[in-house]
Design a protein around this motif. Structure first.
Motif, mmCIF file in Angstrom:
data_model
loop_
_atom_site.group_PDB
_atom_site.id
_atom_site.type_symbol
_atom_site.label_atom_id
_atom_site.label_comp_id
_atom_site.label_asym_id
_atom_site.label_seq_id
_atom_site.Cartn_x
_atom_site.Cartn_y
_atom_site.Cartn_z
ATOM 1 N N ILE A 93 0.854 -1.190 0.000
ATOM 2 C CA ILE A 93 0.000 0.000 0.000
ATOM 3 C C ILE A 93 0.888 1.237 0.000
ATOM 4 O O ILE A 93 1.692 1.445 0.918
ATOM 5 C CB ILE A 93 -0.954 -0.013 1.207
ATOM 6 C CG1 ILE A 93 -1.964 -1.160 1.007
ATOM 7 C CG2 ILE A 93 -1.722 1.309 1.304
ATOM 8 C CD1 ILE A 93 -2.298 -1.921 2.191
ATOM 9 N N GLY A 94 0.775 2.025 -1.038
ATOM 10 C CA GLY A 94 1.584 3.241 -1.169
ATOM 11 C C GLY A 94 0.927 4.375 -0.395
ATOM 12 O O GLY A 94 -0.148 4.854 -0.761
ATOM 13 N N ALA A 95 1.600 4.804 0.682
ATOM 14 C CA ALA A 95 1.129 5.950 1.474
ATOM 15 C C ALA A 95 2.290 6.932 1.544
ATOM 16 O O ALA A 95 2.568 7.526 2.576
ATOM 17 C CB ALA A 95 0.718 5.480 2.870
ATOM 18 N N ASP A 96 3.000 7.050 0.411
ATOM 19 C CA ASP A 96 4.268 7.783 0.388
ATOM 20 C C ASP A 96 4.131 9.191 -0.186
ATOM 21 O O ASP A 96 5.083 9.726 -0.755
ATOM 22 C CB ASP A 96 5.351 6.968 -0.341
ATOM 23 C CG ASP A 96 4.919 6.484 -1.719
ATOM 24 O OD1 ASP A 96 3.705 6.436 -1.978
ATOM 25 O OD2 ASP A 96 5.789 6.162 -2.538
ATOM 26 N N GLY A 97 2.955 9.784 0.004
ATOM 27 C CA GLY A 97 2.798 11.212 -0.249
ATOM 28 C C GLY A 97 2.725 11.618 -1.709
ATOM 29 O O GLY A 97 2.655 10.783 -2.628
ATOM 30 N N ALA A 98 2.773 12.949 -1.908
ATOM 31 C CA ALA A 98 2.491 13.550 -3.211
ATOM 32 C C ALA A 98 3.438 13.082 -4.319
ATOM 33 O O ALA A 98 3.046 13.009 -5.484
ATOM 34 C CB ALA A 98 2.552 15.066 -3.080
ATOM 35 N N ASN A 99 4.689 12.785 -3.977
ATOM 36 C CA ASN A 99 5.636 12.341 -5.011
ATOM 37 C C ASN A 99 5.827 10.825 -4.953
ATOM 38 O O ASN A 99 6.934 10.317 -5.102
ATOM 39 C CB ASN A 99 6.987 13.046 -4.826
ATOM 40 C CG ASN A 99 6.833 14.535 -4.974
ATOM 41 O OD1 ASN A 99 6.187 15.012 -5.911
ATOM 42 N ND2 ASN A 99 7.368 15.294 -4.022
ATOM 43 N N ILE A 141 5.287 4.639 -5.507
ATOM 44 C CA ILE A 141 4.446 3.456 -5.711
ATOM 45 C C ILE A 141 3.406 3.721 -6.800
ATOM 46 O O ILE A 141 3.107 2.848 -7.623
ATOM 47 C CB ILE A 141 3.719 3.090 -4.385
ATOM 48 C CG1 ILE A 141 4.743 2.707 -3.309
ATOM 49 C CG2 ILE A 141 2.711 1.972 -4.611
ATOM 50 C CD1 ILE A 141 5.434 1.388 -3.507
ATOM 51 N N ARG A 142 2.887 4.947 -6.804
ATOM 52 C CA ARG A 142 1.797 5.302 -7.734
ATOM 53 C C ARG A 142 2.056 4.896 -9.199
ATOM 54 O O ARG A 142 1.167 4.354 -9.855
ATOM 55 C CB ARG A 142 1.522 6.810 -7.617
ATOM 56 C CG ARG A 142 0.363 7.292 -8.448
ATOM 57 C CD ARG A 142 0.139 8.796 -8.289
ATOM 58 N NE ARG A 142 -0.750 9.257 -9.330
ATOM 59 C CZ ARG A 142 -2.070 9.378 -9.216
ATOM 60 N NH1 ARG A 142 -2.655 9.105 -8.078
ATOM 61 N NH2 ARG A 142 -2.799 9.775 -10.223
ATOM 62 N N ALA A 195 -2.495 9.099 -3.657
ATOM 63 C CA ALA A 195 -3.650 8.825 -4.524
ATOM 64 C C ALA A 195 -4.279 10.099 -5.043
ATOM 65 O O ALA A 195 -4.793 10.124 -6.168
ATOM 66 C CB ALA A 195 -4.686 8.012 -3.746
ATOM 67 N N HIS A 196 -4.268 11.156 -4.228
ATOM 68 C CA HIS A 196 -5.050 12.351 -4.612
ATOM 69 C C HIS A 196 -4.532 13.613 -3.939
ATOM 70 O O HIS A 196 -5.257 14.230 -3.145
ATOM 71 C CB HIS A 196 -6.522 12.140 -4.267
ATOM 72 C CG HIS A 196 -6.734 11.584 -2.879
ATOM 73 N ND1 HIS A 196 -6.350 12.254 -1.743
ATOM 74 C CD2 HIS A 196 -7.254 10.411 -2.458
ATOM 75 C CE1 HIS A 196 -6.641 11.526 -0.686
ATOM 76 N NE2 HIS A 196 -7.179 10.389 -1.090
ATOM 77 N N VAL A 197 -3.290 13.990 -4.231
ATOM 78 C CA VAL A 197 -2.803 15.257 -3.663
ATOM 79 C C VAL A 197 -3.756 16.367 -4.091
ATOM 80 O O VAL A 197 -4.294 16.351 -5.203
ATOM 81 C CB VAL A 197 -1.347 15.538 -4.116
ATOM 82 C CG1 VAL A 197 -1.233 15.737 -5.607
ATOM 83 C CG2 VAL A 197 -0.778 16.734 -3.369
ATOM 84 N N MET A 198 -3.990 17.307 -3.176
ATOM 85 C CA MET A 198 -4.916 18.416 -3.484
ATOM 86 C C MET A 198 -4.423 19.668 -2.766
ATOM 87 O O MET A 198 -3.632 19.576 -1.817
ATOM 88 C CB MET A 198 -6.337 18.050 -3.048
ATOM 89 C CG MET A 198 -6.527 17.839 -1.571
ATOM 90 S SD MET A 198 -8.211 17.275 -1.138
ATOM 91 C CE MET A 198 -8.236 15.590 -1.717
ATOM 92 N N PRO A 199 -4.860 20.864 -3.194
ATOM 93 C CA PRO A 199 -4.403 22.081 -2.517
ATOM 94 C C PRO A 199 -4.835 22.069 -1.046
ATOM 95 O O PRO A 199 -5.831 21.426 -0.705
ATOM 96 C CB PRO A 199 -5.120 23.197 -3.286
ATOM 97 C CG PRO A 199 -5.486 22.594 -4.603
ATOM 98 C CD PRO A 199 -5.739 21.150 -4.338
ATOM 99 N N ALA A 224 -12.432 11.853 -2.894
ATOM 100 C CA ALA A 224 -11.287 12.755 -3.048
ATOM 101 C C ALA A 224 -11.568 13.818 -4.107
ATOM 102 O O ALA A 224 -11.154 14.969 -3.963
ATOM 103 C CB ALA A 224 -10.037 11.961 -3.412
ATOM 104 N N ALA A 225 -12.288 13.430 -5.173
ATOM 105 C CA ALA A 225 -12.583 14.401 -6.238
ATOM 106 C C ALA A 225 -13.437 15.538 -5.687
ATOM 107 O O ALA A 225 -13.213 16.713 -6.011
ATOM 108 C CB ALA A 225 -13.287 13.705 -7.404
ATOM 109 N N ALA A 226 -14.404 15.208 -4.835
ATOM 110 C CA ALA A 226 -15.268 16.253 -4.255
ATOM 111 C C ALA A 226 -14.439 17.179 -3.362
ATOM 112 O O ALA A 226 -14.584 18.415 -3.411
ATOM 113 C CB ALA A 226 -16.398 15.605 -3.460
ATOM 114 N N ALA A 227 -13.552 16.589 -2.561
ATOM 115 C CA ALA A 227 -12.720 17.412 -1.657
ATOM 116 C C ALA A 227 -11.728 18.254 -2.474
ATOM 117 O O ALA A 227 -11.477 19.424 -2.145
ATOM 118 C CB ALA A 227 -11.971 16.517 -0.676
ATOM 119 N N ALA A 228 -11.179 17.682 -3.536
ATOM 120 C CA ALA A 228 -10.201 18.418 -4.353
ATOM 121 C C ALA A 228 -10.882 19.578 -5.074
ATOM 122 O O ALA A 228 -10.310 20.665 -5.206
ATOM 123 C CB ALA A 228 -9.551 17.470 -5.357
#
Ligand SMILES: Cc1cc2nc3c(=O)[nH]c(=O)nc-3n(C[C@H](O)[C@H](O)[C@H](O)COP(=O)(O)OP(=O)(O)OC[C@H]3O[C@@H](n4cnc5c(N)ncnc54)[C@H](O)[C@@H]3O)c2cc1C
Length: 390
Positions: free
Chosen positions: A168-174, A177-178, A312-316, A360-364
């Motif tokens: 499971i990739g939980a390694d942030g915006a960069n 794993i993605r 999975a879904h970096v967002m501002p 995530a799309a709604a939050a982004a």
């Protein structure tokens, strides 16, 4: 046929979580408390590594819901930054236009509108201490992996390799794993933040500490923002954000005088009061171009690999949803993986990913819209109208 044997999907399986941020550690805790074998591989050298960034406000239906499921709400209550959610909204001349310091309730757990803040380091410590010893393998910078049997052989920068059945990739915006799941990449939103940190602030900038009063300051003017927050240990952080085509590559972030000159020019018309932050900040300053994942991203689920949180879904950061989504992903994924309702791991992962992307799309979308509004000429009026109504 549906299997009804508890935890059949993960029976005798080794789970590897890459990244010990809030998302990865929450997932590890939620799986471990169900008796599942899990290891977290984190690139930081040890548990004392400094975690940078503003405090995080946790929301009742997401971040706090995950902590509730992990039986960590009492620990959270002991560690949250009381009063850090209080705010002053000011203009570019540093004139206060709104303050809730004299009427905001400091502790209101159970109320959906209460968004208690916690220092990033305190959140990591709280999660780490809830895990079994040696769950986190420090100094493990993931670089690559290849298929082995039904799982993956993971390789780390320190030369070590480990096998896992599920990764499971939980390694942030960069995330590294993605790319094993999708080639879809985040896009630059057009907003960049320059972050600075003042340590020992009570001594170095006592006037600003008093002004901040343990809360936050949000300044809006000329379509630019200045955000100030209080971390644990007398440390103040600040971020100056603005719309720009590209970050100035020639700026030396180790050179305080140069960065102050940049601020004076770029934030023309802003009060000299803001200069004090730059004069007393530690170097380097940190440029943070703000990225977002496409809202319509999709991919086919794999049987032994998935991602959560910023990977999975970096967002501002302008809706305060990033960490909340990461922790809610951890809760949702753990529930799918231990559920008795799926025939295969691939089905469980697919179910998690479909709802995760939608959420995530709604939050982004909200984060992007807030970012636009907060960097518009009307930002101050709109923020005052918003908080005046709440
Ligand atoms: C300026 C700014 C302000 C923000 N403000 C807020 C806010 O107010 N509220 C909010 O909710 N969110 C905010 N966010 C977003 C929030 O920080 C993230 O959404 C959240 O931290 C995501 O958690 P995560 O666990 O997915 O990833 P991260 O917190 O990024 O954790 C990833 C972890 O993986 C590790 N790692 C990375 N690469 C590797 C590798 N190759 N091998 C091993 N380990 C690796 C990292 O060291 C880290 O520990 C902000 C972000 C920024 C940039």
């Amino acid at each position: 046929m549906i299997l009804h044997n508890k935890f059949m999907l993960l029976k005798d399986k080794q789970v590897a979580v890459i990244g010990g941020g809030p998302g990865g550690l929450t997932l590890a805790k939620l799986l471990q408390q169900e008796g599942i074998a899990v290891r977290v591989y984190e690139r930081d050298l040890d548990k004392n590594a400094r975690v940078q960034g503003s405090p995080l406000d946790l929301h009742d239906e997401s971040g706090l819901a995950a902590l509730r499921k992990a039986n960590l709400l009492d620990e959270f209550r002991k560690n949250f930054l009381r009063g850090a959610d209080k705010k002053r909204i000011v203009n570019e001349r540093a004139e206060v236009c709104f303050s809730d310091h004299d009427h905001k309730v400091e502790e209101n757990f159970g109320n959906p509108g209460f968004r208690p803040e916690i220092d990033r380091g305190a959140l990591r410590k709280l999660l780490l201490e809830s895990l079994q010893p040696a769950t986190v393998v420090w100094d493990s910078h993931f670089i690559s992996m290849e298929k082995e049997n039904d799982g993956w052989l993971l390789h780390f920068k320190n030369g070590k390799s480990f096998y896992a059945d599920i990764v499971i990739g939980a390694d942030g915006a960069n995330s590294k794993i993605r790319p094993y799941i999708t080639g879809i990449r985040a896009f630059y939103t057009g907003v960049t933040m320059i972050e600075g940190n003042v340590y020992d602030a009570e001594k170095t900038i006592p006037g600003i500490c008093k002004w901040l009063s343990g809360g936050k300051i949000m300044a809006f003017g000329n379509a630019q923002d200045f955000y100030v927050w209080m971390n644990d240990g007398g440390h103040i952080g600040f971020g100056a954000s603005f719309k720009t085509g590209a970050i100035n590559a020639d700026l030396d972030y180790n050179d305080k005088a140069q960065v102050l000159e940049w601020f004076k020019t770029t934030f023309f018309g802003w009060s000299e009061r803001w200069y004090e932050f730059f004069e007393h900040a530690a170097t380097p300053f940190i440029p943070r171009p703000i990225y977002c994942m496409p809202l319509d991203q999709a991919w086919e689920a794999l049987p032994n690999l998935t991602i959560l949180g910023d990977a999975a879904h970096v967002m501002p950061p302008f809706a305060g949803e990033g960490v909340n989504m990461a922790m809610l992903d951890a809760l949702a994924l753990s529930e799918c993986l231990i559920s008795e309702n799926f025939n295969s791991l691939q089905d469980a992962i697919s179910s998690y990913e479909i709802s995760m992307r939608e959420r995530a799309a709604a939050a982004a979308k909200e984060s992007l819209e807030n970012g636009e509004m907060m960097h518009s000429e009307q930002a101050l009026d709109k923020m005052l109208a918003f908080f005046g109504d709440h």
